[in-house]
Design a protein around this motif. Structure first.
Motif, mmCIF file in Angstrom:
data_model
loop_
_atom_site.group_PDB
_atom_site.id
_atom_site.type_symbol
_atom_site.label_atom_id
_atom_site.label_comp_id
_atom_site.label_asym_id
_atom_site.label_seq_id
_atom_site.Cartn_x
_atom_site.Cartn_y
_atom_site.Cartn_z
ATOM 1 N N THR A 97 0.851 -1.184 0.000
ATOM 2 C CA THR A 97 0.000 0.000 0.000
ATOM 3 C C THR A 97 0.896 1.246 0.000
ATOM 4 O O THR A 97 1.889 1.297 0.722
ATOM 5 N N LEU A 98 0.529 2.222 -0.821
ATOM 6 C CA LEU A 98 1.240 3.495 -0.890
ATOM 7 C C LEU A 98 0.303 4.580 -0.396
ATOM 8 O O LEU A 98 -0.831 4.703 -0.867
ATOM 9 N N TYR A 99 0.775 5.359 0.580
ATOM 10 C CA TYR A 99 -0.002 6.457 1.134
ATOM 11 C C TYR A 99 0.531 7.764 0.572
ATOM 12 O O TYR A 99 1.751 7.950 0.441
ATOM 13 N N LEU A 100 -0.384 8.679 0.234
ATOM 14 C CA LEU A 100 -0.009 9.928 -0.419
ATOM 15 C C LEU A 100 -0.578 11.126 0.323
ATOM 16 O O LEU A 100 -1.745 11.125 0.719
ATOM 17 N N GLN A 101 0.268 12.132 0.492
ATOM 18 C CA GLN A 101 -0.179 13.405 1.052
ATOM 19 C C GLN A 101 0.290 14.494 0.098
ATOM 20 O O GLN A 101 1.492 14.683 -0.102
ATOM 21 N N VAL A 147 1.899 -0.938 -9.903
ATOM 22 C CA VAL A 147 3.019 -1.462 -9.123
ATOM 23 C C VAL A 147 2.579 -1.792 -7.704
ATOM 24 O O VAL A 147 2.860 -2.865 -7.186
ATOM 25 N N VAL A 148 1.860 -0.873 -7.079
ATOM 26 C CA VAL A 148 1.470 -1.045 -5.677
ATOM 27 C C VAL A 148 0.178 -1.846 -5.559
ATOM 28 O O VAL A 148 -0.576 -1.988 -6.528
ATOM 29 N N LEU A 149 -0.071 -2.352 -4.359
ATOM 30 C CA LEU A 149 -1.315 -3.066 -4.074
ATOM 31 C C LEU A 149 -2.494 -2.101 -4.196
ATOM 32 O O LEU A 149 -3.494 -2.383 -4.841
ATOM 33 N N ARG A 150 -2.353 -0.940 -3.550
ATOM 34 C CA ARG A 150 -3.364 0.119 -3.629
ATOM 35 C C ARG A 150 -2.741 1.428 -3.177
ATOM 36 O O ARG A 150 -1.686 1.439 -2.542
ATOM 37 N N LYS A 206 7.121 4.439 8.977
ATOM 38 C CA LYS A 206 7.207 2.983 8.914
ATOM 39 C C LYS A 206 6.362 2.479 7.741
ATOM 40 O O LYS A 206 6.548 1.379 7.259
ATOM 41 N N ASP A 207 5.387 3.324 7.300
ATOM 42 C CA ASP A 207 4.525 3.009 6.161
ATOM 43 C C ASP A 207 5.154 3.632 4.909
ATOM 44 O O ASP A 207 5.988 4.521 5.006
ATOM 45 N N ASN A 208 4.757 3.168 3.728
ATOM 46 C CA ASN A 208 5.193 3.789 2.476
ATOM 47 C C ASN A 208 4.373 5.061 2.265
ATOM 48 O O ASN A 208 3.201 4.984 1.924
ATOM 49 N N SER A 248 10.673 4.943 5.254
ATOM 50 C CA SER A 248 9.797 4.635 4.115
ATOM 51 C C SER A 248 8.996 5.846 3.649
ATOM 52 O O SER A 248 7.997 5.694 2.948
ATOM 53 N N CYS A 249 9.429 7.034 4.042
ATOM 54 C CA CYS A 249 8.782 8.274 3.590
ATOM 55 C C CYS A 249 9.650 8.971 2.549
ATOM 56 O O CYS A 249 10.872 8.989 2.670
#
Length: 148
Positions: A53-57, A74-77, A99-101, A121-122
């Motif tokens: 999972t990729l998180y976006l801000q 590429v990413v799961l979501r 710790k998250d992508n 992971s940021c």
């Protein structure tokens, strides 16, 4: 997937494309014409995002579109989120840590130069609003191994 293979970028329909394995990556900018952003850290390669999972801000929609368009296969979501300790305009979004992508795209009108910085992971992509799509493409070029 062949992430390490030779990458060529070609112009097609006003965009720049490269093929890696079965995936096509599309950029608004030519890698030879964007600002070279020196990073003070090593940028993770695309395989570090694969299947996760990729998180976006981001408040900059064109730069966010570049990430969405190129990471979607590429990413799961992908999900919008707020990075812990950062100002976020939407408090309904989940709060994440390094710790998250997480990719944070920030506009900085006072910045003299653009930056790309990896912390755990940021990734922090920062620049003037009018340059953020170019800086985001530079991040993608580094992630895909098109540029060092």
């Amino acid at each position: 997937m062949g992430w390490k293979e030779e990458k060529t970028v070609q112009k097609q329909n006003g965009f720049w494309l490269t093929q890696i394995g079965q995936l096509t990556f599309v950029f608004k900018n030519n890698p030879n014409q964007v600002e070279i952003v020196n990073t003070n850290s090593t940028i993770n390669s695309i395989d570090k995002y694969s299947g996760k999972t990729l998180y976006l801000q981001s408040e900059n929609e064109p730069a966010l579109f570049e990430i969405n368009n190129n990471f979607q296969n590429v990413v799961l979501r992908m999900q919008r989120a707020c990075l812990e300790g950062e100002t976020c305009s939407d408090d309904s979004l989940p709060v994440k840590t390094c710790k998250d992508n997480v990719i944070v795209i920030k506009e900085d009108a006072n910045s003299e130069k653009s930056t790309i910085e990896q912390r755990e992971s940021c990734v922090f992509i920062t620049g003037k609003s009018e340059n953020l799509t170019q800086v985001t493409d530079e991040f993608l070029f580094k992630t895909l191994g098109i540029r060092q």
